[in-house]
Scaffold this motif. Structure first.
Motif, mmCIF file in Angstrom:
data_model
loop_
_atom_site.group_PDB
_atom_site.id
_atom_site.type_symbol
_atom_site.label_atom_id
_atom_site.label_comp_id
_atom_site.label_asym_id
_atom_site.label_seq_id
_atom_site.Cartn_x
_atom_site.Cartn_y
_atom_site.Cartn_z
ATOM 1 N N ARG A 1 1.137 4.087 -2.973
ATOM 2 C CA ARG A 1 0.885 5.501 -2.710
ATOM 3 C C ARG A 1 2.113 6.346 -3.046
ATOM 4 O O ARG A 1 2.021 7.350 -3.767
ATOM 5 C CB ARG A 1 0.515 5.694 -1.236
ATOM 6 C CG ARG A 1 0.051 7.089 -0.903
ATOM 7 C CD ARG A 1 0.130 7.314 0.584
ATOM 8 N NE ARG A 1 1.495 7.075 1.074
ATOM 9 C CZ ARG A 1 1.830 7.002 2.349
ATOM 10 N NH1 ARG A 1 0.880 7.094 3.274
ATOM 11 N NH2 ARG A 1 3.084 6.811 2.709
ATOM 12 N N GLU B 1 -1.802 5.172 -7.321
ATOM 13 C CA GLU B 1 -3.229 5.164 -6.977
ATOM 14 C C GLU B 1 -4.010 6.276 -7.666
ATOM 15 O O GLU B 1 -5.232 6.297 -7.613
ATOM 16 C CB GLU B 1 -3.419 5.256 -5.460
ATOM 17 C CG GLU B 1 -3.012 6.576 -4.849
ATOM 18 C CD GLU B 1 -3.104 6.487 -3.330
ATOM 19 O OE1 GLU B 1 -2.756 7.460 -2.662
ATOM 20 O OE2 GLU B 1 -3.524 5.424 -2.835
ATOM 21 N N ARG C 1 0.830 -1.212 0.000
ATOM 22 C CA ARG C 1 0.000 0.000 0.000
ATOM 23 C C ARG C 1 0.862 1.258 0.000
ATOM 24 O O ARG C 1 0.572 2.221 -0.699
ATOM 25 C CB ARG C 1 -0.917 0.013 1.236
ATOM 26 C CG ARG C 1 -2.048 -0.998 1.161
ATOM 27 C CD ARG C 1 -2.896 -0.997 2.441
ATOM 28 N NE ARG C 1 -3.888 -2.072 2.379
ATOM 29 C CZ ARG C 1 -5.033 -1.987 1.715
ATOM 30 N NH1 ARG C 1 -5.337 -0.860 1.083
ATOM 31 N NH2 ARG C 1 -5.879 -2.995 1.685
#
Lengths: 238, 238
Positions: free
Chosen positions: A231, A236, A227
């Motif tokens: 990012r 994203e 994640r």
DNA sequence: GTCTATACCCCGATAGAC
DNA sequence: GTCTATCGGGGTATAGAC
């Protein structure tokens, strides 16, 4: 390729022979894969294979020229399976860059955990005395292909004081260009190498048992890692 | 422990014997280290060692109980040398967190590139059939010790949806606490594991030749990687 | 394509003389 | 502490009969 009955007997000798050959090759490779898990690539033995499949020790040389060639075929097979795996996963996943990249990384790790010895053969410590032939390069690149052209892979450009880094990553940019993808900036290629390193490092440390005692469950930590990478590398937004 | 002449002869029998023993052990380990580079840990052979140093094949068993024990002693030696290296580098470097961390990482990589086979013994693919005993754990942690307590190692905290990650990293936090360092938040331990993974991944991909064809010079790329890690993990504020 | 036989190596580990 | 001898395995690779 429609055969009339007159053309050939129901089972042509050539075909039968070829079938037998294929089956034998299959058995040899399967046995070698099992051995890989037992003793590792450095101690692979043709004799052990022949013992395993029940033929004379000399018989194997009709199918494999040498021990090194067997290793090469194993590498090709492993890269092929892993390449299939990541390709299928990529097709099944949503097409946005963030999902594609996370799917690729999790598929890689899942496969490594499920096949640690096969993984080690291609991404582990090199085997002393063995050098992989050129033929292994293409199957190897196929594993990384699904993430080569992902759009938006870069949070920021490299600074002017990082010109040397940018120059060093030119070959990767050239590979991406040659694969009919959008041209990749130095910031993009750098981000790719960084993400690649982080994923491989996590997997290899995990497989090596180096997380034991420091980490309870590894899945959530890896997930958080992905994640953050998504990012930080601007994936994203796409 | 001052000895008067009356206590013992200039060279006591015990000491001479011990010296000979030490020298023999030194030769055995040195030869084994050489072998490591030749054939790798999986094919280490006690007999080859004895051939190398010129003694009977059975003589080695007076110094080493088994092949596995020899491997263990090699691992201890390698961790020891690498531990010394990072400790000395840490002392010689400026004490701020950013410098300390970058010094640690570059020292690690430099040593790995200079001693790829020794590095592989401890951080490469595990040797099938060999399991490292407990005694190797402490020397292994010493390698990472210089960066365990660095202040400011965390750009951000983990989010509330990352509670599982935080929980999984508890053991590492406990290790840090037990080492008399400031308590580490989940964000800190996560950042440490991430940075550790990135560094190891880069080194192992580089050693495996996986950067060939994609990267020209590796030094500047690694340097940029470290700069980004320092910045992203908040180390430069200290 | 498979077999036996062979040349020529390697290994870990132990027994017992010196 | 070192040696010879030994047990009981292991290996790559080739030659030549069937």
């Amino acid at each position: 390729m429609i055969k009339t009955p007159a053309d050939s007997p129901p089972e042509s000798p050539t075909t039968a022979r070829q079938l037998a050959r294929d089956e034998m090759e299959r058995r040899i490779l399967a046995s070698a894969r099992r051995q890989l898990a037992d003793v590792g690539p450095a101690r692979l033995s043709l004799r052990a294979v022949t013992r395993d499949i029940g033929v004379a020790s000399s018989a194997v040389y009709r199918y494999v020229a040498s021990r090194d060639e067997l290793i090469t075929r194993l590498i090709l097979q492993v890269f092929g399976e892993l390449g299939d795996e990541v390709e299928q996963a990529a097709e099944a996943a949503a097409p946005d860059a963030a999902t594609q990249w996370r799917t690729w990384a999790t598929t890689l790790r899942r496969w490594a955990l499920d096949h640690p010895f096969d993984w080690a053969l291609v991404y582990g410590t090199p085997i002393p005395g063995y050098t992989a032939p050129q033929a292994t390069i293409d199957p190897a690149t196929r594993v990384n292909a699904p993430v080569l052209g992902l759009p938006g892979f870069a949070a920021e450009d490299l600074g002017p004081d990082e010109a040397e880094t940018a120059a060093s990553l030119q070959p990767l940019a050239e590979i991406i260009r040659a694969s009919d993808h959008e041209p990749a900036s130095p910031g993009t290629t750098f981000a790719m190498m960084t993400a690649w390193s982080a994923v491989h490092g996590f997997i290899n440390l995990e497989l090596g048992g180096h997380f034991v005692g420091a980490m309870e469950k590894t899945d959530p930590v890896f997930d958080t890692l992905l994640r953050r990478l998504v990012r930080d590398f601007g994936l994203e937004r796409t």
